[in-house]
Design a protein around this motif. Structure first.
Motif, PDB file in Angstrom:
ATOM      1  N   LEU A   4      17.753  39.660  51.762  1.00 19.52           N
ATOM      2  CA  LEU A   4      16.483  40.211  51.291  1.00 19.52           C
ATOM      3  C   LEU A   4      16.349  41.683  51.672  1.00 19.52           C
ATOM      4  N   GLU A   5      16.741  42.010  52.871  1.00 26.61           N
ATOM      5  CA  GLU A   5      16.613  43.396  53.313  1.00 26.61           C
ATOM      6  C   GLU A   5      17.642  44.290  52.623  1.00 26.61           C
ATOM      7  N   TYR A   6      18.794  43.749  52.326  1.00 20.75           N
ATOM      8  CA  TYR A   6      19.793  44.510  51.579  1.00 20.75           C
ATOM      9  C   TYR A   6      19.275  44.838  50.177  1.00 20.75           C
ATOM     10  N   HIS A   7      18.706  43.829  49.532  1.00 20.22           N
ATOM     11  CA  HIS A   7      18.137  44.051  48.188  1.00 20.22           C
ATOM     12  C   HIS A   7      16.978  45.038  48.250  1.00 20.22           C
ATOM     13  N   THR A   8      16.154  44.937  49.282  1.00 24.53           N
ATOM     14  CA  THR A   8      15.013  45.848  49.442  1.00 24.53           C
ATOM     15  C   THR A   8      15.485  47.296  49.581  1.00 24.53           C
ATOM     16  N   LYS A   9      16.532  47.513  50.373  1.00 25.09           N
ATOM     17  CA  LYS A   9      17.052  48.876  50.582  1.00 25.09           C
ATOM     18  C   LYS A   9      17.692  49.434  49.319  1.00 25.09           C
ATOM     19  N   LEU A  10      18.311  48.548  48.513  1.00 29.44           N
ATOM     20  CA  LEU A  10      18.900  49.031  47.260  1.00 29.44           C
ATOM     21  C   LEU A  10      17.829  49.640  46.351  1.00 29.44           C
ATOM     22  N   TRP A  11      16.614  49.144  46.477  1.00 29.94           N
ATOM     23  CA  TRP A  11      15.497  49.694  45.694  1.00 29.94           C
ATOM     24  C   TRP A  11      14.750  50.786  46.462  1.00 29.94           C
ATOM     25  N   GLN A  12      15.297  51.152  47.622  1.00 27.73           N
ATOM     26  CA  GLN A  12      14.686  52.184  48.460  1.00 27.73           C
ATOM     27  C   GLN A  12      13.237  51.820  48.824  1.00 27.73           C
ATOM     28  N   LYS A  13      13.072  50.548  49.147  1.00 24.31           N
ATOM     29  CA  LYS A  13      11.786  50.044  49.586  1.00 24.31           C
ATOM     30  C   LYS A  13      11.869  49.696  51.061  1.00 24.31           C
ATOM     31  N   ASP A  14      10.746  49.288  51.615  1.00 22.53           N
ATOM     32  CA  ASP A  14      10.690  48.933  53.026  1.00 22.53           C
ATOM     33  C   ASP A  14      10.094  47.550  53.182  1.00 22.53           C
ATOM     34  N   THR A  15      10.605  46.795  54.140  1.00 22.24           N
ATOM     35  CA  THR A  15      10.113  45.422  54.316  1.00 22.24           C
ATOM     36  C   THR A  15       8.674  45.389  54.814  1.00 22.24           C
ATOM     37  N   SER A  16       8.129  46.506  55.216  1.00 25.09           N
ATOM     38  CA  SER A  16       6.719  46.541  55.617  1.00 25.09           C
ATOM     39  C   SER A  16       5.792  46.597  54.409  1.00 25.09           C
ATOM     40  N   ASP A  17       6.378  46.803  53.250  1.00 24.58           N
ATOM     41  CA  ASP A  17       5.597  46.845  52.010  1.00 24.58           C
ATOM     42  C   ASP A  17       5.260  45.410  51.613  1.00 24.58           C
ATOM     43  N   SER A  18       4.016  44.988  51.892  1.00 26.54           N
ATOM     44  CA  SER A  18       3.634  43.601  51.658  1.00 26.54           C
ATOM     45  C   SER A  18       3.693  43.235  50.182  1.00 26.54           C
ATOM     46  N   GLN A  19       3.405  44.210  49.316  1.00 25.92           N
ATOM     47  CA  GLN A  19       3.479  43.927  47.884  1.00 25.92           C
ATOM     48  C   GLN A  19       4.914  43.621  47.469  1.00 25.92           C
ATOM     49  N   TRP A  20       5.855  44.391  48.004  1.00 23.80           N
ATOM     50  CA  TRP A  20       7.271  44.158  47.666  1.00 23.80           C
ATOM     51  C   TRP A  20       7.726  42.793  48.177  1.00 23.80           C
ATOM     52  N   MET A  21       7.406  42.483  49.421  1.00 22.92           N
ATOM     53  CA  MET A  21       7.866  41.227  50.000  1.00 22.92           C
ATOM     54  C   MET A  21       7.159  40.029  49.347  1.00 22.92           C
ATOM     55  N   TYR A  22       5.888  40.225  48.955  1.00 26.62           N
ATOM     56  CA  TYR A  22       5.203  39.156  48.229  1.00 26.62           C
ATOM     57  C   TYR A  22       5.879  38.890  46.887  1.00 26.62           C
ATOM     58  N   GLY A  23       6.542  39.899  46.336  1.00 30.05           N
ATOM     59  CA  GLY A  23       7.257  39.718  45.069  1.00 30.05           C
ATOM     60  C   GLY A  23       8.275  38.585  45.145  1.00 30.05           C
ATOM     61  N   TYR A  24       8.924  38.434  46.317  1.00 26.64           N
ATOM     62  CA  TYR A  24       9.884  37.331  46.476  1.00 26.64           C
ATOM     63  C   TYR A  24       9.166  35.977  46.430  1.00 26.64           C
ATOM     64  N   ILE A  25       8.010  35.912  47.093  1.00 21.91           N
ATOM     65  CA  ILE A  25       7.254  34.653  47.111  1.00 21.91           C
ATOM     66  C   ILE A  25       6.755  34.332  45.703  1.00 21.91           C
ATOM     67  N   GLU A  73       8.301  35.511  58.603  1.00 22.14           N
ATOM     68  CA  GLU A  73       9.106  36.629  59.096  1.00 22.14           C
ATOM     69  C   GLU A  73       8.473  37.983  58.805  1.00 22.14           C
ATOM     70  N   TYR A  74       7.838  38.093  57.635  1.00 24.18           N
ATOM     71  CA  TYR A  74       7.297  39.390  57.227  1.00 24.18           C
ATOM     72  C   TYR A  74       5.777  39.409  57.229  1.00 24.18           C
ATOM     73  N   ASN A  75       5.198  38.351  57.858  1.00 22.22           N
ATOM     74  CA  ASN A  75       3.753  38.301  58.059  1.00 22.22           C
ATOM     75  C   ASN A  75       3.001  38.530  56.750  1.00 22.22           C
TER      76      ASN A  75
END
Length: 781
Positions: free
Chosen positions: A704-725, A768-770
């Motif tokens: 997940l973090e590898y994919h996030t970095k490929l998009w130049q995003k950060d795991t603290s971005d709740s909107q991005w991480m909610y996208g997986y859910i 994990e990402y609250n």
């Protein structure tokens, strides 16, 4: 006609006579290349046919297991059904399942008889009467004479019937394990000659005429006399269907079945229909053809009397077959394949005709149960419903797939390809789910056609992919859904433009051409396309993926194959494609590839959830599946954040459509379900299939973090991480619900494993990402 043509070797069954006949047909301008390809030897068909030229094939489907009860013996049994009628074997199997879950089908063998009816004609009625009175006193000597000419036939009675100056003499035999038509003819012929000689000697009465058969035996015909007095085997089959099974397997109720049964029986009596059954002949014909029975006896053997009776908690089905003419020896039963089918039923050879007749009755009742339930539930009509235009266009034919047609397509990509010659091989490829669904309802030339493209320097393995229209796919889904729940068929059709199947015939062509033109190497190599909407023709020419040249291929059930490096490489390549499409998304018209939102077909997905929850027997799984209704609300009331990138996604991104070449390079194929959506959707589906049943949380986090970095995003971005859910919920609701519903008809290995993985991933990402999903959804709204 001045001269009648003489066919060479008339009547002979030898290799040479067959060769002469085939040459004669060819000289007369008739094609015989297919019919002459036979797996039978001349020795095997000797005395079974004349003027032999070859054989035809009928596909055989496996029916069973069916729980058969004979006295105190319970046994799971199977049969082969030879048929060209689609859905017949599936229906027999559904009936077998329903019956088996209710305790099985009990059969009873009543008797077995074979009848031959010599006719004796006299000059006066008095002479006929004298003869009829003479017969009973000479029965023992007639019986002795008749039985000298067979090892199996036993004459049990002679019944004379006078019609003016003629006496019809019904000879009743038992014939062991043979159906007995031929042996009783021989026995009766010799008995008839004996009778003529003895009667004339004793009475001085001369016969005017006598023949072996006056049509009183009902041979290969239906008659009340045969049903009442017996011809062939008389069998009854009964099954007490439990109400729970009727509702779960047959999708109806005992009250509905009985409500339709009673008035339909009343009309058949008024119309004078012989007996009452739904489609007994289908089951009997299929087993007859598979086991080498006399197909001429199908008519009389298919007399069936079906009866339904309400019981406390279900319905009692009873089927009587009073004139089932079958044998386990003689005729076509000795041919290799037919004999193998008899062995499958444990009915080969002597001592097995009773069992054979009982099993035929049991499988016939299975079909009666399933077909009648389909009619009452509406499934039968839905499965045969015509959706849209049914008039054929000038469809692509198999003969058009030739060098000129293919090289013209390939030449549009590279003019040098026009110099190739095309050579098709006969390798059969397994079609995808979409093509298999479509083939049920379409006669078009669709599917995969592998070939070699050759010139003086090289030979390339290529593939033609001829695609079905989206409407053809909907028809296939509609037909399949009819066997699950007729109302599901309606919903699939109603929301056909809101599913990922819309425009599936053009999306894949667009994606392959587009990715080829932009230099992507992670798909099979593209060699051209052909589109003609007027002919409903959509063809791709592409690289053939040889399974032997792949290290990971069709591995949706083998997550253990996927090592971290493989998964990471796949994430890299699909992300490169996603980012490409994100940059050009505004230039891709929705008529080419449309956005996907579950909210556009909420009713359809809720129906799927209701079906799979009702179908599930295990409490924990049922509760898990009930949660999908909440997920459906989550993804329809508030969609994903507008801050997330939208791109063209594969939308069927699992190890059936994504593999690894032998050189380690990834390969992504089968893009027909592509839609506009967030990239998270492809990532979570791929991980759900490849992580296995025991998830390594560290690996999941790294992906997940590898994919996030490929998009130049950060795991603290709740909107991005909610996208997986969000994507996991959408995948569960919109795709896994389809797979689980399909399991009602066919067993799949992966759904439960993948569903568990999805739930584990959702829980992990939240923790994990609250991620507070309610808070994020509110922000999105």
């Amino acid at each position: 006609m001045e001269q009648y043509p003489i066919v060479p070797g008339r009547g002979l069954v030898t290799p040479y006579s067959t060769k002469l006949r085939l040459e004669y047909l060819n000289e007369e301008g008739h094609e015989s290349s297919q019919i002459s390809m036979s797996g039978l030897s001349h020795t095997e068909v000797q005395n079974k046919i004349e003027s032999y030229i070859g054989s035809v094939e009928i596909p055989v489907g496996l029916v069973g297991p069916l729980l058969h009860v004979d006295g105190d013996t319970e046994e799971l049994v199977y049969a082969g059904a030879a048929t060209l009628e689609g859905a017949l074997v599936a229906s027999m199997n559904r009936g077998a399942k329903a019956a088996s879950l209710s305790g099985g089908i009990t059969t009873t063998f009543v008797h077995q008889k074979m009848v031959r009816c010599p006719m004796f004609i006299f000059h006066t009625p008095d002479e006929a009467l004298t003869f009829a009175r003479w017969l009973p006193s000479h029965f023992i000597s007639i019986k002795k004479e008749a039985e000298q000419h067979s090892n199996h036939a036993q004459l049990v009675a002679i019944d004379p019937v006078i019609t003016e100056t003629a006496v019809h003499t019904r000879f009743y035999y038992t014939t062991g394990d043979a159906s007995g038509q031929n042996m009783t003819t021989t026995c009766s012929w010799h008995a008839m000659l004996f009778i003529v000689e003895q009667f004339s000697k004793e009475t001085s009465i001369e016969f005017k005429n006598y023949v072996i058969e006056g049509n009183g035996s009902s041979d290969k015909k239906v008659s009340s006399h045969a049903v009442k007095n017996g011809r062939g085997a008389h069998i009854t089959a009964t099954c007490y269907l439990k109400e729970s099974v009727i509702e779960k397997v047959l999708r109806t109720t005992s009250d509905s079945l009985l409500e339709c049964f009673i008035p339909s029986v009343a009309l058949t009596k008024k119309d004078g229909m012989f007996g009452y059954n739904i489609n007994v002949a289908n089951a009997i014909a299929a087993i007859f053809a598979a086991t080498g029975q006399d197909l001429g006896s199908l008519h009389e053997s298919s007399v069936g009397i079906l009866h339904l009776e309400k019981k406390a908690d279900g319905l009692l089905f009873t089927l009587t077959l009073p004139t089932l003419v079958v044998g386990t020896i003689g005729g076509g039963t000795s041919l290799p394949k037919q004999n193998e089918m008899l062995r499958l039923m444990k009915c080969e050879g002597n001592g097995n005709v009773q069992r054979f007749a009982q099993l035929i009755a049991a499988f016939a009742l299975s079909l009666e149960i399933s077909t009648f339930a389909a009619i009452v539930s509406g499934e039968f009509a839905k499965a045969h419903e015509k959706l849209g235009r049914n008039k054929p266009a000038n469809w692509l034919t198999r003969s058009e797939l030739n060098t000129e047609f293919i090289t013209r397509i390939m030449g549009q990509v590279d003019p040098k390809h026009k110099e190739f010659s095309i050579h098709f091989n006969h390798k059969e490829l397994e079609n995808g789910i979409v093509t298999n669904l479509t083939s049920r309802t379409s006669k078009k030339t669709i599917g995969f056609f592998p070939f070699q493209a050759k010139n003086e320097h090289t030979s390339i393995s290529l593939l033609i992919k001829s695609k079905a229209l989206d409407m053809d796919v909907i028809k296939g889904l509609h037909s399949m859904a009819a066997s699950i729940d007729p109302s599901l068929s309606d919903l699939i059709y109603r929301y056909r433009h809101q599913t990922e199947y819309f425009n599936c015939h053009v999306k894949e062509l667009f994606v392959y051409e587009n990715l080829h033109n932009h230099g992507f190497l992670s798909t099979p190599k593209y060699y051209g396309k052909k589109e003609n909407i007027n002919r409903e023709l959509f063809v791709l020419v592409m690289e053939y993926l040889d399974p032997d040249a792949m290290s990971h291929f069709n591995s949706e059930n083998k997550p253990e194959l996927w090592k971290p490096k493989d998964i990471q490489n796949m994430i890299t390549e699909i992300t490169n494609i996603h980012k490409h499409y994100h940059t050009i998304i505004d230039s891709i018209d929705n008529s080419q590839i449309q956005p996907f939102f579950a909210a556009n077909a909420t009713e359809l997905y809720q129906k799927l959830i209701d079906i799979i929850v009702k179908e599930e027997d295990h409490t924990d799984r049922k509760n898990q599946l009930k949660t999908l209704t909440t997920f459906l609300t989550d993804i329809t009331e508030q969609t994903y954040s507008t801050s997330l990138p939208v791109c063209v996604i594969h939308n069927d991104f699992n190890p059936r459509n994504a593999g690894i070449r032998a050189n380690g390079k990834v390969c992504i194929y089968d893009w027909e379900l592509a839609v506009k959506n967030i990239p998270h959707r492809d990532i979570v589906e791929f991980l759900a299939f490849t992580l296995g049943s025991t998830i390594d949380e560290n690996n999941l986090k790294s992906y997940l973090e590898y994919h996030t970095k490929l998009w130049q995003k950060d795991t603290s971005d709740s909107q991005w991480m909610y996208g997986y859910i969000y994507a996991l919920k959408e995948f569960l609701v919109c795709r896994m619900s389809f797979y689980k519903a399909a399991e009602i008809l066919m067993k799949l290995k992966f759904p439960d494993r993948v569903i568990d993985t999805c739930f584990t991933m959702i829980a992990y990402i939240k923790k994990e990402y609250n991620i507070n999903t309610e808070k994020v959804r509110t922000q999105n709204a």
